[in-house]
Structures are given as C-alpha cells and as structure tokens.
Design a protein around this motif. Structure first.
Motif, PDB file in Angstrom:
ATOM      1  N   ILE A  67     -94.458 -13.201 -89.093  1.00  0.00           N
ATOM      2  CA  ILE A  67     -93.737 -14.138 -89.953  1.00  0.00           C
ATOM      3  C   ILE A  67     -92.442 -14.241 -89.846  1.00  0.00           C
ATOM      4  O   ILE A  67     -91.619 -13.292 -89.592  1.00  0.00           O
ATOM      5  CB  ILE A  67     -93.968 -13.647 -91.632  1.00  0.00           C
ATOM      6  N   ILE A  68     -92.098 -15.421 -89.183  1.00  0.00           N
ATOM      7  CA  ILE A  68     -90.547 -15.742 -89.043  1.00  0.00           C
ATOM      8  C   ILE A  68     -89.967 -16.361 -90.370  1.00  0.00           C
ATOM      9  O   ILE A  68     -90.235 -17.548 -90.738  1.00  0.00           O
ATOM     10  CB  ILE A  68     -90.514 -16.648 -87.935  1.00  0.00           C
ATOM     11  N   GLN A  84     -95.263 -10.008-101.415  1.00  0.00           N
ATOM     12  CA  GLN A  84     -95.916  -8.872-101.008  1.00  0.00           C
ATOM     13  C   GLN A  84     -96.483  -9.347 -99.479  1.00  0.00           C
ATOM     14  O   GLN A  84     -97.162 -10.076 -99.155  1.00  0.00           O
ATOM     15  CB  GLN A  84     -97.003  -8.685-101.758  1.00  0.00           C
ATOM     16  N   VAL A  85     -95.821  -8.280 -98.589  1.00  0.00           N
ATOM     17  CA  VAL A  85     -96.256  -8.388 -97.025  1.00  0.00           C
ATOM     18  C   VAL A  85     -96.462  -7.155 -96.573  1.00  0.00           C
ATOM     19  O   VAL A  85     -96.249  -6.049 -96.838  1.00  0.00           O
ATOM     20  CB  VAL A  85     -94.816  -8.459 -96.410  1.00  0.00           C
ATOM     21  N   LEU A 107     -88.556  -6.639 -99.271  1.00  0.00           N
ATOM     22  CA  LEU A 107     -89.801  -6.497 -98.691  1.00  0.00           C
ATOM     23  C   LEU A 107     -90.398  -4.953 -98.691  1.00  0.00           C
ATOM     24  O   LEU A 107     -91.698  -4.767 -98.316  1.00  0.00           O
ATOM     25  CB  LEU A 107     -89.891  -7.019 -97.379  1.00  0.00           C
ATOM     26  N   GLY A 108     -89.531  -4.126 -98.958  1.00  0.00           N
ATOM     27  CA  GLY A 108     -89.897  -2.612 -98.764  1.00  0.00           C
ATOM     28  C   GLY A 108     -90.090  -2.073 -97.539  1.00  0.00           C
ATOM     29  O   GLY A 108     -89.571  -2.883 -96.355  1.00  0.00           O
ATOM     30  N   GLU A 109     -90.970  -1.100 -97.240  1.00  0.00           N
ATOM     31  CA  GLU A 109     -91.225  -0.385 -95.984  1.00  0.00           C
ATOM     32  C   GLU A 109     -91.974  -1.290 -94.996  1.00  0.00           C
ATOM     33  O   GLU A 109     -93.254  -0.594 -94.575  1.00  0.00           O
ATOM     34  CB  GLU A 109     -91.459   1.020 -96.224  1.00  0.00           C
ATOM     35  N   VAL A 110     -91.773  -2.456 -94.612  1.00  0.00           N
ATOM     36  CA  VAL A 110     -92.357  -3.118 -93.637  1.00  0.00           C
ATOM     37  C   VAL A 110     -91.536  -3.234 -92.271  1.00  0.00           C
ATOM     38  O   VAL A 110     -90.558  -3.292 -92.426  1.00  0.00           O
ATOM     39  CB  VAL A 110     -92.856  -4.588 -94.021  1.00  0.00           C
ATOM     40  N   PRO A 111     -92.410  -3.373 -91.127  1.00  0.00           N
ATOM     41  CA  PRO A 111     -91.798  -3.623 -89.887  1.00  0.00           C
ATOM     42  C   PRO A 111     -90.796  -5.130 -89.854  1.00  0.00           C
ATOM     43  O   PRO A 111     -91.330  -5.924 -90.102  1.00  0.00           O
ATOM     44  CB  PRO A 111     -92.864  -4.086 -88.754  1.00  0.00           C
ATOM     45  N   ALA A 131     -82.451  -6.878 -83.231  1.00  0.00           N
ATOM     46  CA  ALA A 131     -82.423  -5.512 -83.401  1.00  0.00           C
ATOM     47  C   ALA A 131     -83.560  -5.247 -84.641  1.00  0.00           C
ATOM     48  O   ALA A 131     -83.899  -5.894 -85.475  1.00  0.00           O
ATOM     49  CB  ALA A 131     -81.159  -5.274 -84.330  1.00  0.00           C
ATOM     50  N   ALA A 132     -84.207  -4.159 -84.513  1.00  0.00           N
ATOM     51  CA  ALA A 132     -85.319  -3.804 -85.149  1.00  0.00           C
ATOM     52  C   ALA A 132     -84.955  -2.738 -86.353  1.00  0.00           C
ATOM     53  O   ALA A 132     -84.262  -1.926 -85.903  1.00  0.00           O
ATOM     54  CB  ALA A 132     -86.703  -3.351 -84.224  1.00  0.00           C
ATOM     55  N   ASN A 133     -85.780  -2.663 -87.494  1.00  0.00           N
ATOM     56  CA  ASN A 133     -85.744  -1.542 -88.274  1.00  0.00           C
ATOM     57  C   ASN A 133     -86.737  -0.288 -87.884  1.00  0.00           C
ATOM     58  O   ASN A 133     -87.485  -0.552 -86.762  1.00  0.00           O
ATOM     59  CB  ASN A 133     -86.082  -2.002 -89.823  1.00  0.00           C
ATOM     60  N   LYS A 134     -86.791   0.660 -88.644  1.00  0.00           N
ATOM     61  CA  LYS A 134     -87.450   1.828 -88.204  1.00  0.00           C
ATOM     62  C   LYS A 134     -88.860   1.696 -88.335  1.00  0.00           C
ATOM     63  O   LYS A 134     -89.684   2.839 -87.530  1.00  0.00           O
ATOM     64  CB  LYS A 134     -87.032   3.253 -88.640  1.00  0.00           C
ATOM     65  N   PHE A 135     -89.524   0.721 -88.877  1.00  0.00           N
ATOM     66  CA  PHE A 135     -90.924   0.678 -89.155  1.00  0.00           C
ATOM     67  C   PHE A 135     -91.453  -0.241 -87.848  1.00  0.00           C
ATOM     68  O   PHE A 135     -92.782  -0.460 -87.771  1.00  0.00           O
ATOM     69  CB  PHE A 135     -91.315   0.059 -90.356  1.00  0.00           C
ATOM     70  N   VAL A 136     -90.698  -0.730 -86.720  1.00  0.00           N
ATOM     71  CA  VAL A 136     -91.257  -1.685 -85.686  1.00  0.00           C
ATOM     72  C   VAL A 136     -91.572  -0.680 -84.723  1.00  0.00           C
ATOM     73  O   VAL A 136     -90.851   0.168 -84.166  1.00  0.00           O
ATOM     74  CB  VAL A 136     -90.013  -2.588 -85.277  1.00  0.00           C
TER      75      VAL A 136
END
Ligand SMILES: NC(=O)C1=CN([C@@H]2O[C@H](COP(=O)(O)OP(=O)(O)OC[C@H]3O[C@@H](n4cnc5c(N)ncnc54)[C@H](OP(=O)(O)O)[C@@H]3O)[C@@H](O)[C@H]2O)C=CC1
Ligand SMILES: O=C(O)[C@@H]1CCC=N1
Length: 266
Positions: A67-68, A84-85, A107-111, A131-136
């Motif tokens: 999802i962009i 909700q994703v 979005l909560g803890e999603v990549p 740059a990515a978050n830790k869930f990616v």
C-alpha cells in the motif's frame, strides 16, 4: 513483480509513480489499485492506465499487498485514522516529513517503509531514498527497492536524513525547472526562439547531470574544463557568483528541509 500495489491518494506524485511503473512493464496495470478521494480523478486514472479504481480505502487495503500512501501531509489523519492494516502487508509512505513514528501512531506495529521519491520517476529517471521501520523484513525491503528501482535510482538512508533528501532531490526538480526556464529566458533575451532556447537549456542540464554521474568527477573539475581563460564561461560564472547563486541554492535546500521537519507536526 508479484502482488497488487495499491495507491492511497493519487495526485501528481502518485501518478508519476503509476506511469513510471506501467512504462517499466514491471507491474501490469490491472495489478495497480487506486483510491483517491476525488471521484473524477479515479475515473481519469482508470481510463488512462487501465488500472483498478477502488470504492474506498478499506477495499484498497484489503486487496493490495503493498500500500503506497500518497496523500498530502495535511491529509494524513483523515486518510489513516482508524484504518486497519494487517501485519502481512507492506506499507510504503511517500508523504513528505511524516515520520515512521507518526505513521505507527495510526497504523500500529506493521511494516512501513518511508520513502522520498521525485517526479522524474514518470520518465524512469527518479531519485528515491528510503528508510524502513523494524517490522520490515529484508525481502520486503527488497520489494520496496524493486518498485523504485524500476523508475530510477534508489538509496537506503537513515530516517534522520530523509527531510534533507526531501529538500534536495524531492523538491529539487522544481529548482532545476526554474533554472531551465531561466536559461531559456536568457537565450530568448539574446534573440533565440523559445523552442530552440528550451531545447538547448534542457539538454544542457541533462548532459551536465550525466557527466557528473558517468565520470564520477567533481563538478568543480568538470566546470573548469568548460571554462577557458578570458573566455565566455568565466564571464558568465562571475555574474552567478556576484548574484549569489550557490548561496541561494544552499538556502533553498535548507528552507525545504526545515519545512519537511515542520510538516511532520501538522
Ligand atoms: N509532488 C512531488 O514532487 C513529491 C511529493 N511527495 C509527497 O507525495 C504526497 C503526494 O504529493 P502530490 O502527489 O504532489 O499531492 P497531490 O495533492 O497532487 O495528491 C494527493 C491526492 O490525494 C487525494 N486525497 C486527499 N485526501 C485523501 C484521502 N483521505 N484519501 C484518499 N485520497 C486523498 C488528493 O485529493 P485533493 O486534491 O482533493 O486533496 C489528491 O488527489 C505528499 O505527501 C508529498 O509530500 C514526495 C516527494 C515528491
Ligand atoms: O512540495 C512538497 O511538499 C512535495 C514534497 C517534495 C516535493 N514536493
């Protein structure tokens, strides 16, 4: 590229990516899904590219694997609030200034991958930093990179640098269009026709940029090679130094970077 790519918001930048992706043939148009708040915009994109228009953000999120997020920073709350994703999806945000932390608050803890693209993606000459978050996971980061590689160059950077990237390559095409317009005006002032002056100006900018990237030489060295003793170029350069061209550009990048920082708080 596998899976469906969904755009939440599709204005100038969203369309540049859509067109670049379709032209790259990496993603068939029927696997590009779009939801934009403007109905007529959706119809226009559907007709132009043969992509799939969604009835709402929920349908988009359900059907898209990636999802962009391509709404303006000012619309983040209404676009993401209560959405909700699933954790199995990959979210890519191109929203200027909006941090991974702020996106997580909706979005909560999603990549999530935060990305700074630019509009030359439309012709396959984009510049993108991400740059990515830790869930990616690594495979998901590869997917995000593949999307933007298909429309230009890509670099991975620490998130703290993305506002500066926004001020440089995100906004930069506008500075260069202004430069091209001014070069062409200069030519017209000296008697060239507008189409001739514009082509000379645009190809000169393209050629100079290619020289920097292809030779790896410092731009100052390349500049010196254009500049003959007591010649034409030094006469022009002296005026640009007098008028503070370098300082003006440095300040422009600074102002745009500061604006990106403040956008995160709006
Ligand atoms: N343009 C550029 O060169 C770059 C842009 N960006 C970022 O990309 C994002 C998009 O920029 P840009 O394309 O220029 O902006 P646009 O305003 O052209 O596009 C955003 C689109 O999203 C629509 N929209 C607004 N609210 C919603 C909503 N709640 N749900 C769905 N769609 C919505 C807008 O409709 P409406 O017009 O009615 O609000 C518009 O059609 C921004 O966050 C910007 O910071 C990043 C790098 C470069
Ligand atoms: O002007 C803007 O805010 C967006 C972000 C970078 C380019 N366009």
């Amino acid at each position: 590229m596998e899976g469906n790519i969904g755009f939440l918001g599709a204005g100038a930048m969203g369309e540049a990516l859509i067109r670049g992706l379709v032209q790259s043939r990496q993603v068939p148009p029927e696997r590009i899904l779009v939801y934009d708040i403007r109905r007529e915009r959706l119809q226009e994109l559907e007709q132009t590219y043969g992509l799939q228009a969604m009835t709402g953000r929920e349908e988009l999120v359900r059907k898209a694997d990636i999802i962009i997020l391509a709404v303006k920073p000012q619309n983040v709350k209404e676009a993401l609030g209560g959405l909700q994703v699933g954790k199995e999806k990959l979210v890519i945000s191109i929203i200027a200034g909006v941090t991974l932390a702020r996106l997580a608050s909706y979005l909560g803890e999603v990549p999530v991958v935060r990305v700074v693209p630019n509009t030359p993606a439309l012709v396959g000459e984009g510049m993108t930093a991400l740059a990515a978050n830790k869930f990616v996971r690594p495979e998901a980061l590869e997917k995000a990179m593949a999307i933007f590689c298909s429309v230009g160059r890509v670099m991975v950077l620490p998130e703290e640098q993305l506002n500066a990237v926004t001020g440089l390559s995100g906004s930069g095409p506008a500075y260069i269009y202004m430069l091209i317009e001014a070069l062409a005006d200069g030519g017209v002032r000296q008697g060239l026709t507008r189409p001739v002056a514009l082509e000379l100006a645009a190809q000169t900018v393209l050629g100079a940029a290619r020289m920097v990237l292809a030779t790896g030489e410092h731009p100052g060295v390349l500049k010196d090679k254009v500049t003959s003793p007591a010649g034409t170029t030094i006469a022009g350069l002296a005026v640009l130094e007098d008028r503070g061209m370098r300082g003006a550009i440095i300040r422009a990048v600074e102002a745009a970077t500061l604006r990106a920082e403040s956008l995160s708080k709006e």
